[in-house]
Motif scaffolding. Sequence first.
Motif, PDB file in Angstrom:
ATOM      1  N   TYR A  67       8.374  -0.684 -18.596  1.00  9.89           N
ATOM      2  CA  TYR A  67       7.356  -0.162 -19.499  1.00  9.89           C
ATOM      3  C   TYR A  67       5.958  -0.403 -18.933  1.00  9.89           C
ATOM      4  CZ  TYR A  67      11.076   0.153 -22.953  1.00  9.89           C
ATOM      5  OH  TYR A  67      12.215   0.486 -23.617  1.00  9.89           O
ATOM      6  N   PHE A  68       5.055   0.559 -19.220  1.00  9.85           N
ATOM      7  CA  PHE A  68       3.675   0.468 -18.756  1.00  9.85           C
ATOM      8  C   PHE A  68       2.736   0.899 -19.875  1.00  9.85           C
ATOM      9  CE2 PHE A  68       6.244   1.156 -15.017  1.00  9.85           C
ATOM     10  CZ  PHE A  68       5.744   0.236 -14.120  1.00  9.85           C
ATOM     11  N   ASP A  69       1.534   0.362 -19.849  1.00  6.00           N
ATOM     12  CA  ASP A  69       0.523   0.746 -20.830  1.00  6.00           C
ATOM     13  C   ASP A  69      -0.252   1.989 -20.410  1.00  6.00           C
ATOM     14  OD1 ASP A  69       1.065  -1.321 -22.647  1.00  6.00           O
ATOM     15  OD2 ASP A  69      -0.125  -2.724 -21.459  1.00  6.00           O
ATOM     16  N   PHE A  70      -0.277   2.265 -19.107  1.00  5.80           N
ATOM     17  CA  PHE A  70      -1.028   3.411 -18.606  1.00  5.80           C
ATOM     18  C   PHE A  70      -0.136   4.296 -17.743  1.00  5.80           C
ATOM     19  CE2 PHE A  70      -4.073   0.007 -19.270  1.00  5.80           C
ATOM     20  CZ  PHE A  70      -4.996   0.640 -20.098  1.00  5.80           C
ATOM     21  N   PHE A  71      -0.349   5.612 -17.860  1.00 13.28           N
ATOM     22  CA  PHE A  71       0.450   6.563 -17.088  1.00 13.28           C
ATOM     23  C   PHE A  71       0.291   6.337 -15.583  1.00 13.28           C
ATOM     24  CE2 PHE A  71       0.834  10.510 -14.711  1.00 13.28           C
ATOM     25  CZ  PHE A  71       2.139  10.859 -15.029  1.00 13.28           C
ATOM     26  N   GLU A  72      -0.934   6.059 -15.161  1.00 15.17           N
ATOM     27  CA  GLU A  72      -1.195   5.870 -13.731  1.00 15.17           C
ATOM     28  C   GLU A  72      -0.359   4.727 -13.158  1.00 15.17           C
ATOM     29  OE1 GLU A  72      -3.447   6.036 -16.101  1.00 15.17           O
ATOM     30  OE2 GLU A  72      -4.876   7.611 -15.595  1.00 15.17           O
ATOM     31  N   GLU A  73      -0.204   3.665 -13.942  1.00 18.06           N
ATOM     32  CA  GLU A  73       0.609   2.540 -13.492  1.00 18.06           C
ATOM     33  C   GLU A  73       2.074   2.958 -13.338  1.00 18.06           C
ATOM     34  OE1 GLU A  73      -0.171  -0.171 -16.676  1.00 18.06           O
ATOM     35  OE2 GLU A  73      -1.744  -1.211 -15.557  1.00 18.06           O
ATOM     36  N   ALA A  74       2.561   3.707 -14.308  1.00 18.43           N
ATOM     37  CA  ALA A  74       3.948   4.174 -14.257  1.00 18.43           C
ATOM     38  C   ALA A  74       4.167   5.076 -13.047  1.00 18.43           C
ATOM     39  CB  ALA A  74       4.298   4.916 -15.545  1.00 18.43           C
ATOM     40  N   PHE A  75       3.238   6.013 -12.842  1.00 20.78           N
ATOM     41  CA  PHE A  75       3.384   6.945 -11.727  1.00 20.78           C
ATOM     42  C   PHE A  75       3.304   6.213 -10.387  1.00 20.78           C
ATOM     43  CE2 PHE A  75       1.947   9.917  -8.540  1.00 20.78           C
ATOM     44  CZ  PHE A  75       2.829  10.967  -8.730  1.00 20.78           C
ATOM     45  N   ASN A  76       2.338   5.316 -10.238  1.00 26.34           N
ATOM     46  CA  ASN A  76       2.200   4.578  -8.977  1.00 26.34           C
ATOM     47  C   ASN A  76       3.417   3.707  -8.698  1.00 26.34           C
ATOM     48  OD1 ASN A  76      -0.297   5.703  -8.430  1.00 26.34           O
ATOM     49  ND2 ASN A  76      -1.431   4.009  -9.325  1.00 26.34           N
ATOM     50  N   TYR A  77       3.975   3.105  -9.734  1.00 30.19           N
ATOM     51  CA  TYR A  77       5.161   2.265  -9.581  1.00 30.19           C
ATOM     52  C   TYR A  77       6.322   3.069  -8.991  1.00 30.19           C
ATOM     53  CZ  TYR A  77       9.416  -0.188 -11.021  1.00 30.19           C
ATOM     54  OH  TYR A  77      10.658  -0.779 -11.047  1.00 30.19           O
ATOM     55  N   ILE A  78       6.563   4.240  -9.561  1.00 26.86           N
ATOM     56  CA  ILE A  78       7.725   5.026  -9.123  1.00 26.86           C
ATOM     57  C   ILE A  78       7.435   5.731  -7.798  1.00 26.86           C
ATOM     58  CG2 ILE A  78       7.310   7.195 -10.371  1.00 26.86           C
ATOM     59  CD1 ILE A  78      10.611   5.218 -10.193  1.00 26.86           C
ATOM     60  N   ALA A  79       6.189   6.125  -7.566  1.00 30.85           N
ATOM     61  CA  ALA A  79       5.827   6.756  -6.292  1.00 30.85           C
ATOM     62  C   ALA A  79       5.966   5.758  -5.146  1.00 30.85           C
ATOM     63  CB  ALA A  79       4.406   7.309  -6.353  1.00 30.85           C
ATOM     64  N   TYR A  80       5.615   4.505  -5.389  1.00 28.54           N
ATOM     65  CA  TYR A  80       5.737   3.471  -4.363  1.00 28.54           C
ATOM     66  C   TYR A  80       7.193   3.280  -3.933  1.00 28.54           C
ATOM     67  CZ  TYR A  80       5.266  -1.011  -1.991  1.00 28.54           C
ATOM     68  OH  TYR A  80       5.305  -2.012  -1.058  1.00 28.54           O
ATOM     69  N   LYS A  81       8.113   3.584  -4.830  1.00 29.75           N
ATOM     70  CA  LYS A  81       9.539   3.455  -4.517  1.00 29.75           C
ATOM     71  C   LYS A  81      10.083   4.695  -3.791  1.00 29.75           C
ATOM     72  CE  LYS A  81      11.008   0.045  -7.721  1.00 29.75           C
ATOM     73  NZ  LYS A  81      12.273  -0.430  -8.239  1.00 29.75           N
ATOM     74  N   GLY A  82       9.222   5.658  -3.495  1.00 33.78           N
ATOM     75  CA  GLY A  82       9.635   6.820  -2.712  1.00 33.78           C
ATOM     76  C   GLY A  82       9.990   8.050  -3.520  1.00 33.78           C
ATOM     77  N   TYR A  83       9.797   8.015  -4.824  1.00 33.55           N
ATOM     78  CA  TYR A  83      10.097   9.183  -5.647  1.00 33.55           C
ATOM     79  C   TYR A  83       8.931  10.162  -5.593  1.00 33.55           C
ATOM     80  CZ  TYR A  83      14.085   6.794  -7.749  1.00 33.55           C
ATOM     81  OH  TYR A  83      15.276   6.163  -7.949  1.00 33.55           O
ATOM     82  N   ILE A  84       9.264  11.447  -5.602  1.00 34.27           N
ATOM     83  CA  ILE A  84       8.240  12.491  -5.660  1.00 34.27           C
ATOM     84  C   ILE A  84       8.589  13.435  -6.805  1.00 34.27           C
ATOM     85  CG2 ILE A  84       7.607  12.415  -3.222  1.00 34.27           C
ATOM     86  CD1 ILE A  84       9.389  14.888  -2.820  1.00 34.27           C
ATOM     87  N   ARG A  85       7.575  14.082  -7.336  1.00 33.81           N
ATOM     88  CA  ARG A  85       7.807  14.995  -8.457  1.00 33.81           C
ATOM     89  C   ARG A  85       8.643  16.179  -7.992  1.00 33.81           C
ATOM     90  NH1 ARG A  85       3.370  17.143 -12.813  1.00 33.81           N
ATOM     91  NH2 ARG A  85       4.928  17.819 -14.321  1.00 33.81           N
ATOM     92  N   MET A  86       9.593  16.567  -8.823  1.00 37.74           N
ATOM     93  CA  MET A  86      10.438  17.719  -8.504  1.00 37.74           C
ATOM     94  C   MET A  86       9.617  18.998  -8.593  1.00 37.74           C
ATOM     95  SD  MET A  86      13.986  17.185 -10.528  1.00 37.74           S
ATOM     96  CE  MET A  86      15.258  16.136  -9.892  1.00 37.74           C
ATOM     97  N   ALA A  87      10.127  20.031  -7.952  1.00 36.60           N
ATOM     98  CA  ALA A  87       9.529  21.355  -8.097  1.00 36.60           C
ATOM     99  C   ALA A  87       9.589  21.747  -9.573  1.00 36.60           C
ATOM    100  CB  ALA A  87      10.283  22.375  -7.244  1.00 36.60           C
ATOM    101  N   LYS A  88       8.609  22.490 -10.030  1.00 36.48           N
ATOM    102  CA  LYS A  88       8.522  22.850 -11.456  1.00 36.48           C
ATOM    103  C   LYS A  88       9.844  23.409 -11.992  1.00 36.48           C
ATOM    104  CE  LYS A  88       4.386  22.019 -12.987  1.00 36.48           C
ATOM    105  NZ  LYS A  88       4.217  21.003 -13.995  1.00 36.48           N
ATOM    106  N   GLU A  89      10.454  24.305 -11.241  1.00 36.52           N
ATOM    107  CA  GLU A  89      11.694  24.939 -11.686  1.00 36.52           C
ATOM    108  C   GLU A  89      12.810  23.907 -11.862  1.00 36.52           C
ATOM    109  OE1 GLU A  89      14.774  27.739  -9.437  1.00 36.52           O
ATOM    110  OE2 GLU A  89      12.840  28.721  -9.782  1.00 36.52           O
ATOM    111  N   ASP A  90      12.968  23.014 -10.887  1.00 41.59           N
ATOM    112  CA  ASP A  90      14.004  21.980 -10.958  1.00 41.59           C
ATOM    113  C   ASP A  90      13.694  20.982 -12.070  1.00 41.59           C
ATOM    114  OD1 ASP A  90      15.294  23.157  -8.809  1.00 41.59           O
ATOM    115  OD2 ASP A  90      14.318  21.848  -7.338  1.00 41.59           O
ATOM    116  N   GLU A  91      12.430  20.603 -12.187  1.00 42.01           N
ATOM    117  CA  GLU A  91      12.036  19.655 -13.225  1.00 42.01           C
ATOM    118  C   GLU A  91      12.314  20.229 -14.609  1.00 42.01           C
ATOM    119  OE1 GLU A  91       8.260  16.786 -13.907  1.00 42.01           O
ATOM    120  OE2 GLU A  91       7.780  18.918 -13.765  1.00 42.01           O
ATOM    121  N   HIS A  92      11.988  21.502 -14.792  1.00 35.53           N
ATOM    122  CA  HIS A  92      12.219  22.157 -16.078  1.00 35.53           C
ATOM    123  C   HIS A  92      13.720  22.193 -16.395  1.00 35.53           C
ATOM    124  CE1 HIS A  92      11.290  24.681 -19.492  1.00 35.53           C
ATOM    125  NE2 HIS A  92      12.185  25.553 -19.088  1.00 35.53           N
ATOM    126  N   GLU A  93      14.533  22.473 -15.387  1.00 36.73           N
ATOM    127  CA  GLU A  93      15.988  22.506 -15.581  1.00 36.73           C
ATOM    128  C   GLU A  93      16.514  21.132 -16.008  1.00 36.73           C
ATOM    129  OE1 GLU A  93      20.031  23.388 -13.002  1.00 36.73           O
ATOM    130  OE2 GLU A  93      18.123  24.162 -12.284  1.00 36.73           O
TER     131      GLU A  93
END
Length: 129
Positions: A67-93
């Motif tokens: 859990y995080f209080d700020f979105f930026e913290e959540a995003f940085n945490y998961i990005a640091y682990k090597g995750y990247i945002r899916m393409a819009k089409e895949d993310e929507h699916e």
Amino acid sequence: MDPTRELALIDPGARNMPDANERFASQVLVASNAMDPKTAPVSIATISSGFEKGDFLVREEKGQRVYFDFFEEAFNYIAYKGYIRMAKEDEHEWMDTMNNVHASVKGGMKYNTGKLLMVLSRPIEGEKE
């Protein structure tokens, strides 16, 4: 062109071996298909909002929740682990799939699922010890 002026990287004998060139081209295609994110196995992570413990929740592999209080913290945490945002089409699916799964539970989900904001992915590396 004068054969003595060919670039050093070109194998003059390769021109006379179309089968070798075709085999090489086939190997390149096989390798590129293996790297295609649509065919390679991936691990997904999600960022959701609307929780008491923290405003944002990251769910990742093996059911880990942070859990995080700020979105930026959540995003940085998961990005640091090597995750990247899916393409819009895949993310929507994925979002549609998860919403349908949650809606299929009679009487609703036992726990607060929050509002799904983002789906991220990363390639699964071989077996980890």
